[in-house]
Design an enzyme around this catalytic site. Structure first.
Site, mmCIF file in Angstrom:
data_model
loop_
_atom_site.group_PDB
_atom_site.id
_atom_site.type_symbol
_atom_site.label_atom_id
_atom_site.label_comp_id
_atom_site.label_asym_id
_atom_site.label_seq_id
_atom_site.Cartn_x
_atom_site.Cartn_y
_atom_site.Cartn_z
ATOM 1 N N GLY A 103 0.803 -1.069 0.098
ATOM 2 C CA GLY A 103 -0.055 -0.161 0.093
ATOM 3 C C GLY A 103 0.726 1.390 0.028
ATOM 4 O O GLY A 103 0.476 2.193 -0.915
ATOM 5 N N ARG B 288 9.174 -24.258 3.390
ATOM 6 C CA ARG B 288 8.379 -24.356 4.610
ATOM 7 C C ARG B 288 7.526 -25.233 4.728
ATOM 8 O O ARG B 288 7.161 -25.899 5.714
ATOM 9 C CB ARG B 288 7.523 -23.030 4.719
ATOM 10 C CG ARG B 288 8.732 -21.562 4.512
ATOM 11 C CD ARG B 288 8.115 -20.455 4.646
ATOM 12 N NE ARG B 288 8.980 -19.358 4.833
ATOM 13 C CZ ARG B 288 8.865 -18.180 4.818
ATOM 14 N NH1 ARG B 288 7.675 -17.800 4.368
ATOM 15 N NH2 ARG B 288 10.004 -17.420 5.011
HETATM 16 C C1 LIG Z 1 6.887 -12.458 11.447
HETATM 17 C C2 LIG Z 1 6.601 -12.163 9.830
HETATM 18 C C3 LIG Z 1 8.017 -12.534 9.291
HETATM 19 C C4 LIG Z 1 7.857 -12.329 8.029
HETATM 20 N N1 LIG Z 1 9.229 -12.295 7.387
HETATM 21 C C5 LIG Z 1 9.339 -12.223 5.952
HETATM 22 C C6 LIG Z 1 10.388 -12.266 5.142
HETATM 23 O O1 LIG Z 1 11.583 -12.352 5.645
HETATM 24 N N2 LIG Z 1 10.595 -11.915 3.994
HETATM 25 C C7 LIG Z 1 9.362 -11.736 3.107
HETATM 26 O O2 LIG Z 1 9.308 -11.777 2.095
HETATM 27 N N3 LIG Z 1 8.047 -11.805 3.752
HETATM 28 C C8 LIG Z 1 8.009 -11.963 5.053
HETATM 29 N N4 LIG Z 1 7.009 -12.279 5.638
HETATM 30 C C9 LIG Z 1 5.569 -11.763 4.918
HETATM 31 C C10 LIG Z 1 5.442 -10.503 4.747
HETATM 32 O O3 LIG Z 1 5.734 -9.595 5.699
HETATM 33 C C11 LIG Z 1 3.959 -9.995 4.617
HETATM 34 O O4 LIG Z 1 3.406 -10.829 3.613
HETATM 35 C C12 LIG Z 1 3.942 -8.726 3.805
HETATM 36 O O5 LIG Z 1 4.788 -7.927 4.265
HETATM 37 C C13 LIG Z 1 2.428 -8.144 3.384
HETATM 38 O O6 LIG Z 1 2.481 -6.642 2.988
HETATM 39 P P1 LIG Z 1 1.215 -6.241 2.630
HETATM 40 O O7 LIG Z 1 1.537 -4.765 2.170
HETATM 41 O O8 LIG Z 1 0.288 -6.991 1.627
HETATM 42 O O9 LIG Z 1 0.263 -6.008 4.043
HETATM 43 P P2 LIG Z 1 0.441 -5.493 5.491
HETATM 44 O O10 LIG Z 1 1.772 -5.210 5.772
HETATM 45 O O11 LIG Z 1 -0.020 -6.502 6.280
HETATM 46 O O12 LIG Z 1 -0.267 -4.258 5.592
HETATM 47 C C14 LIG Z 1 -1.781 -4.197 5.505
HETATM 48 C C15 LIG Z 1 -2.001 -2.827 5.722
HETATM 49 O O13 LIG Z 1 -3.666 -2.693 5.365
HETATM 50 C C16 LIG Z 1 -4.125 -2.091 6.370
HETATM 51 N N5 LIG Z 1 -5.657 -2.463 6.761
HETATM 52 C C17 LIG Z 1 -5.738 -3.952 6.797
HETATM 53 N N6 LIG Z 1 -7.227 -4.042 6.658
HETATM 54 C C18 LIG Z 1 -7.788 -2.656 6.654
HETATM 55 C C19 LIG Z 1 -8.848 -2.167 6.755
HETATM 56 N N7 LIG Z 1 -9.948 -2.807 6.869
HETATM 57 N N8 LIG Z 1 -9.082 -0.819 6.708
HETATM 58 C C20 LIG Z 1 -8.011 0.106 6.505
HETATM 59 N N9 LIG Z 1 -6.679 -0.313 6.387
HETATM 60 C C21 LIG Z 1 -6.649 -1.812 6.720
HETATM 61 C C22 LIG Z 1 -3.249 -2.139 7.508
HETATM 62 O O14 LIG Z 1 -3.539 -1.294 8.726
HETATM 63 C C23 LIG Z 1 -1.803 -2.190 6.968
HETATM 64 O O15 LIG Z 1 -1.624 -0.625 6.844
HETATM 65 C C24 LIG Z 1 6.777 -12.242 7.167
HETATM 66 C C25 LIG Z 1 5.651 -12.134 7.751
HETATM 67 C C26 LIG Z 1 5.405 -12.164 9.238
HETATM 68 C C27 LIG Z 1 4.223 -12.421 9.772
#
Ligand SMILES: Cc1cc2nc3c(=O)[nH]c(=O)nc-3n(C[C@H](O)[C@H](O)[C@H](O)COP(=O)(O)OP(=O)(O)OC[C@H]3O[C@@H](n4cnc5c(N)ncnc54)[C@H](O)[C@@H]3O)c2cc1C
Ligand code: HEM
Ligand code: HEM
Ligand code: SF4
Ligand code: F3S
Ligand code: FES
Lengths: 637, 217, 261
Positions: A45, A330
């Site tokens: 985002g 994994r």
């Molecule tokens: C502990 C951990 C370690 C990880 N390590 C790795 C790694 O080393 N390498 C790798 O590639 N991946 C890793 N991952 C996976 C990776 O971090 C995530 O898949 C990725 O960061 C997701 O990013 P995103 O932008 O899609 O969503 P997110 O970062 O989850 O962001 C979601 C956003 O949406 C917003 N949001 C959600 N619902 C709503 C709503 N209803 N209204 C308004 N806002 C909302 C939240 O506020 C947030 O800002 C890891 C995950 C975890 C849990």
């Protein structure tokens, strides 16, 4: 509903280039007439909001945390892949593509994955330009480490805080645009519904989590980057706030949901210590570079790890998968851990744990080197368990970590609802049935920095959008729906807390729809879920009002959605009569216990369409064509 | 950057405090050294005082710079203190400092004490209004007669404790404020501040103590 | 198993413009392996079951990285364990029977939203004022085109580890946000990519920090001790140095004009 994947024709390597050329462009001067809503400020985002704003669009960005910098992406530890081949170890775009397709157990689209591998190299350049302090060699060049599922060293990292540093880079880019006035940031604001006008997505309904105010925001296009739904299991490595609400409500408005049952169970998490447990902590997979996984050879061997001689230890990953060993993907590593624990050879309280031992590595490279590589992870482990991993082996156990499933999107990252685009973990693309380590960060940033800025223009340029205001009947209707639901949740005034329902649902899902699934178990879950849901709507208690910050209400809203979405997951898991990646159906395994895929019947994406409350969702299939890779049984032996 | 904007910023004001702090510390070092002449007998220090009066440009130059420094130092300190007061309108029910030294947390009260002392001190030894038996240009006489009164000596000794604390934190803090930081100098700056904070006040109190114990008369 | 019994004294405040007060809660039968926030979960479950409103507190990742959590526990920001965010604090750090005072971060720039939750938007605004490198997406050189000495990269990472929790402000007797601002200034100032905007960045960020109503730094050092990432106050010296240099040698024209980014 028609699934049009819109994959460009031509050779794999040229598709993205050709597509970029063929897409319609929005005239630079016109861009500022378009408003785009970006829901989510994680890697996907924040990078999308910043990049769209740079191009000239008017952007509004939403997140439920108090600051966009706290999105769940911040927690990613290990690293981000890129086909830079800086190590000269034989890496290439093609190899990253192949590893990802294979790692996903051949359930992802070739064209998307290839594009991801192509873009991976630009991501690193971009992040370095933003000042991301990646690890460096003494020469000043970037350093790499290895990660599960790959035999080349292509993972870029910033200590054990890669996600944090990448997210701060994206967040800072976002701040730069906020300063320019091109992005308006709405923190502590939760999206609760999608607004459709004439079949197109035209906005969202939000609740201000501080004041409780429900507002409609209208726009020309909406981008969802709201992350994954692993928290449906109650215990997971996800941040506590991660939820399915945004994508689930989009589903109910007509966006197809792709492969909802594909969840990833991460092999290296700290085991559960008690029933008060609120979340599980991941120990980065990178630890498996130097740690050796083992359990006692005999069931019921309760000696302390130091007292168990080599001969009585079973390094089961090295034994079963000699070529990948401790770096097996994994899903495989997780299942192997479950298996040895089911055999009664697990260690620690409850017997749900295996050792991850650094004694050999410390002997080989010294304690300082190990501290340099994993110091903060070791500290984190010690803080939680009160045990010192420099001296005793860590105890680890698999935990829910990531959801490969998500809203179905075409090559342009647009869902089946025109104008609704979905990025990052929230969409289903790229990782198939299993995600390789360090590739979620890559995907989120590819989607946000490099794909959506181009593809959204194609939609906007090709579409005539009427001006609408928040007085539109569809807008009023959506807002009224949100208010009604809030009032209902507050009026039940039962006796059970939201968390108690969440825990109950979570343990049901973990048992029946977790690491190993059976037709019987899933059928039982499908019977139980409606019962829990019915009780929830009769007996939950949500104190307080909707006119102020009310965390119980926020949770209730999310859990109510989980209680419906769980059914979709189980239904998907039940229909997929094969084992692939993270989806393991006990009925479908080879004699030595490996997953048995069924490419003839299931080489497709399951895209589920909402058919109304109480009606069975409709399954649509997007066949997956593998023209460039050979479908093969995945082997890491 | 215009000075107004610099002075308008918190860091700008702190820099002014640090620079004026250097001037004050420098003066104090000179002053304490000169004071020790007292142990060389009345003629030495009285001659020194007389000698100073023959260099009016130096004397008044120093006085102007000192006065300006004290004014700037105190004005900045006061403005910042007002700001800090406003920055935490509700205080903690419980607040447990973890690492900081008492001197660092009492700079403002210590500063006020020093200012009061200064006013008294100048009326006492420079202009004489606060001295019952003041003789112009006879510092030896003025000092020794003054400290024979036990509570005057006590005021001076107390003030020197305040000075020690102010210097202990202030001299170190000065480096930090001016951005003089490097792994190699960090140990040295702490050590320097400690040395100044110990030696300077010791040098000063040696006089009243010597008088009280009859070593100087 | 041994259990722990705590006597909590918690700040409750229904909203930003309503007076708050301390309320006593008894919390028996806790496990020493519980985290502090899990203890509050348990207390909240009990409160909710009795129809009372739960204690509001911020949290998300619960692994010390998102910076959401933050409580002053017995007078110490993030509680008694060094280098640890509230969410990673475990009850084994406490004695059974102990009274525990739980307060929100207190600073004018951090108004209370509800109970233990404060509004830390001021920190975002400090970054928005200039805590970034103004690249656009695309059109950047290869990642290895500019070399970064390992020591610089490591030092930058030390500073960049800041999680934006605001404990530095909470712990500082002056309610100063210097450590937070300085950490970002140091991170970007140590990277070659951050050099062109370095003077402008420090001037803008410091100006914003002052406008938010934080106190000034008097080099007390409590912030470093409370910081869950143990960021050193050396970064504050760096910020001061950068500020002084930028004030003397330029950067001001662009900073005055503003908004062109
Ligand atoms: C502990 C951990 C370690 C990880 N390590 C790795 C790694 O080393 N390498 C790798 O590639 N991946 C890793 N991952 C996976 C990776 O971090 C995530 O898949 C990725 O960061 C997701 O990013 P995103 O932008 O899609 O969503 P997110 O970062 O989850 O962001 C979601 C956003 O949406 C917003 N949001 C959600 N619902 C709503 C709503 N209803 N209204 C308004 N806002 C909302 C939240 O506020 C947030 O800002 C890891 C995950 C975890 C849990
Ligand atoms: C007469 C001798 C004095 C000397 C030698 C002296 C010296 C110093 C020095 C070196 C500093 C450190 C500045 C920095 O942190 O960069 C300092 C700080 C300070 N001084 Fe003084 N000072 C004197 C008098 C006063 C007086 C009279 C006041 C009173 C009101 C005062 C109030 C302060 C305060 C409040 C600080 C802390 C400021 C800060 O660190 O931000 N000082 N002083
Ligand atoms: C025991 C301690 C001290 C003694 C015995 C002492 C003694 C004196 C004497 C005798 C004079 C008058 C000199 C003259 O008129 O020729 C004087 C002047 C002065 N002293 Fe001190 N002093 C002491 C401590 C201090 C301290 C701690 C400070 C500052 C913080 C200070 C600041 C001054 C100043 C500003 C003057 C006036 C100088 C001038 O005339 O321009 N003194 N002191
Ligand atoms: S500097 Fe430390 S205490 Fe301050 S916000 Fe950053 S992490 Fe928190
Ligand atoms: S505690 Fe406060 S005074 Fe400065 S060194 Fe830290 S900000
Ligand atoms: S909850 Fe994320 S840092 Fe504590």
């Amino acid at each position: 509903m028609e699934l049009r994947a819109r994959i460009p024709s031509g050779p794999l390597a040229d598709k993205w280039d050709r597509h970029r050329f063929e897409m319609k462009l929005v005239n630079p001067a016109n861009k500022r007439r378009y408003t785009v809503l970006v829901v989510g400020s994680g890697l996907a985002g924040a990078s999308a909001a910043a990049s769209l704003a740079e191009l000239g669009y008017q952007v509004a960005c939403f997140c439920f945390q108090d600051s966009p910098r706290r999105a769940h992406s911040i927690a990613a530890q290990g690293g981000i892949n890129a086909a830079k081949n800086y190590q000269n170890d034989g890496d290439s775009i093609w190899r990253l593509f192949y590893d990802t397709i294979k790692g996903g157990d051949f359930r992802a689209r070739e064209a998307n994955v290839y594009r991801l591998a192509q873009i991976s190299v630009d991501i690193i350049d971009q992040c370095v330009a933003q000042g991301v302090p990646f690890a460096r060699e003494y020469s000043g060049y970037l350093a790499n480490r290895s990660f599960g599922g790959a035999q080349v060293s292509r993972t870029f990292y910033a200590r054990g805080q890669t996600g944090q540093q990448l997210l701060l880079g994206a967040y800072q880019a976002l701040c730069k645009e906020i300063a320019r006035g091109t992005v308006v940031m709405h923190s502590r604001t939760e999206m609760l519904d999608l607004i459709l006008v004439d079949g197109r997505c035209r906005g969202i309904v939000t609740r201000n989590l501080v004041t409780g105010e429900v507002l409609a925001h209208v726009a020309d296009a909406v981008v969802l980057a709201t992350g994954g739904y692993g928290n449906i299991f109650y215990l997971s490595t996800n941040a506590r706030g991660s939820n399915v609400t945004a994508t689930y409500r989009a589903w109910k408005r007509g966006a197809a949901f792709g492969n909802p049952c594909f969840t990833q169970i991460h092999p290296t998490c700290i085991p559960v210590s008690g029933d008060y447990q609120s979340k599980l902590t991941l120990m980065s997979e990178s630890l498996r570079n130097d740690g050796r996984v083992w359990v006692p050879r005999r069931a019921g061997d309760h000696r302390a790890p130091h007292d168990i001689p080599e001969a009585d230890r079973d390094y089961y990953l090295e034994r079963k998968y000699p070529s990948f060993g401790n770096l097996s993907p994994r899903d495989i590593a997780s299942r192997a851990a479950k298996e040895v624990c089911d055999e009664g050879r697990g260690v620690g309280p409850g017997g749900r744990g295996v050792y991850l031992d650094f004694a050999d590595a410390i002997g080989r490279v010294g304690r300082d080197t190990i501290a340099e590589r994993y110091g903060n992870l070791f500290e984190m482990y010690q803080r939680i368990t009160d045990e010192d991993p420099y001296h005793a082996p860590m105890r680890i156990y698999p935990a829910v970590h990531y959801t490969m499933g998500g809203l179905w999107v075409d090559y342009n990252l647009m869902s089946t609802v025109p104008g609704l685009h979905v990025l990052g973990e929230a969409n289903f693309s790229d990782h198939g049935a299993n995600r390789l380590g360090a590739s979620a960060l890559m995907q989120g940033l590819a989607d946000g920095y490099f794909i959506i800025p181009v593809t959204i223009g194609d939609y906007l340029a090709a579409t005539r959008l009427e001006k609408i205001t928040t007085d539109h009947p569809e807008v009023r209707g959506a807002m009224e729906g949100v208010n009604r639901r809030t009032r209902r949740l507050l009026s039940i005034a039962g006796t059970r807390t939201v968390d108690s329902f969440h825990r109950e649902l979570g343990s049901l899902m973990w048992d029946k729809c977790g690491m190993a699934r059976t037709a019987g178990g899933l059928a039982e879950a499908l019977r139980r879920i409606p019962e829990i849901r019915a009780e929830f709507w009769e007996n939950v208690t949500v104190p307080g009002s909707d006119a102020h910050l009310n965390q119980a209400l926020e949770k209730a809203n999310r859990v109510a959605d989980y209680l419906e979405f769980a059914e979709l997951m189980c239904r998907d898991a039940l229909h997929r009569e094969e084992s692939c990646g993270g989806h393991f159906r006990e009925e479908h395994q080879t004699p030595d216990g490996e997953a048995r895929r069924d490419d003839d019947r299931f080489a497709y994406v399951a895209a589920w369409e909402y058919a109304g409350d109480g009606a069975e969702p409709v399954l649509h299939r997007e066949p997956l064509a593998f023209e460039n890779v050979q479908l093969a049984q995945r082997s890491y032996k | 950057m215009p000075f107004g904007r610099f002075w308008g910023s918190t860091i700008g004001k702190k820099v002014v405090m640090a620079v004026t702090g250097i001037v004050l510390v420098g003066y104090i070092l000179a002053h304490v050294t000169a004071n020790l002449l007292i142990f060389a007998g009345p003629s030495a220090i009285d001659a020194y005082a007389a000698k100073l009066r023959t260099l009016p440009i130096l004397l008044w130059g120093v006085r102007v710079v000192l006065l300006a420094s004290v004014v700037l130092h105190v004005v900045a300190a006061t403005q910042l203190a007002v700001r800090v007061r406003a920055a935490r309108p509700t205080s903690y029910r419980r607040f447990e400092p973890q690492t900081s030294s008492a001197p660092s947390r009492t700079m403002r009260w210590g500063g006020v004490a020093l200012l009061l002392f200064l006013v008294y001190h100048i009326l006492h030894f420079t202009t004489g209004q606060a001295h019952p038996d003041f003789v112009h240009l006879a510092p030896y006489h003025n000092v020794t007669t003054a400290f024979r009164v036990w509570w005057v000596a006590a005021i001076y000794i107390a003030a020197m404790i305040a000075l020690a604390m102010h210097l202990y934190h202030g001299t170190w803090s000065m480096f930090q404020t001016l951005g003089i930081e490097h792994p190699r100098v960090n140990v040295a700056r702490r050590r320097l501040a400690t040395i100044i904070a110990v030696l300077v006040p010791l040098g000063f109190v040696s006089v009243p103590i010597a008088v009280v114990f009859g070593l100087l008369r | 198993m041994t259990t722990i019994h705590l006597k909590l004294l918690v700040w409750r405040q229904p909203g930003p413009h309503v007076a708050g007060r301390f309320v006593r809660y008894d919390a028996p039968d806790l496990s020493p392996d519980m985290s502090f926030l899990e203890m509050l979960d348990v207390v909240n479950e009990r409160l909710t079951a009795q129809g009372e409103e739960p204690i509001a507190f911020d949290h998300d990742c619960r692994e010390g990285i998102c910076g959401s959590c933050g409580l002053v526990i017995n007078g110490v920001a993030h509680g008694p364990m060094r280098g640890t965010a509230t969410c990673q604090l475990h009850l084994r750090s406490f004695r059974s029977g102990q009274e525990i005072v739980v307060e929100p971060w207190r600073a004018k720039a951090f108004p209370v939203v509800r109970d233990l939750i404060v509004d830390r938007g001021a920190l975002d605004r400090i970054i928005t004022a200039g805590g970034y490198i103004s690249t656009r997406t695309g059109g950047v050189p290869d990642a290895n085109a500019v070399l970064v000495p390992k020591d610089d990269a490591d030092a930058a990472m030390d500073a960049a580890a800041c999680i934006g929790c605001g404990a530095c402000v909470a712990a500082c007797p002056n309610a100063s946000a210097s450590l937070f601002a300085a950490a970002k200034i140091a991170h970007l100032g140590l990277m070659p990519q951050g050099q062109p905007e370095r003077p402008k960045r420090v001037l803008r960020m410091v100006t914003q920090m002052d406008m938010e109503g934080f106190g000034n730094c008097t080099n007390i050092g409590e912030c470093e001790e409370a910081c869950p990432k143990l960021i050193s106050i050396d970064v504050i010296a760096r910020m001061n140095r950068d500020f002084l240099r930028a004030s003397m040698f330029g950067g001001e024209e662009r900073a005055e004009v503003g908004g062109e980014a």
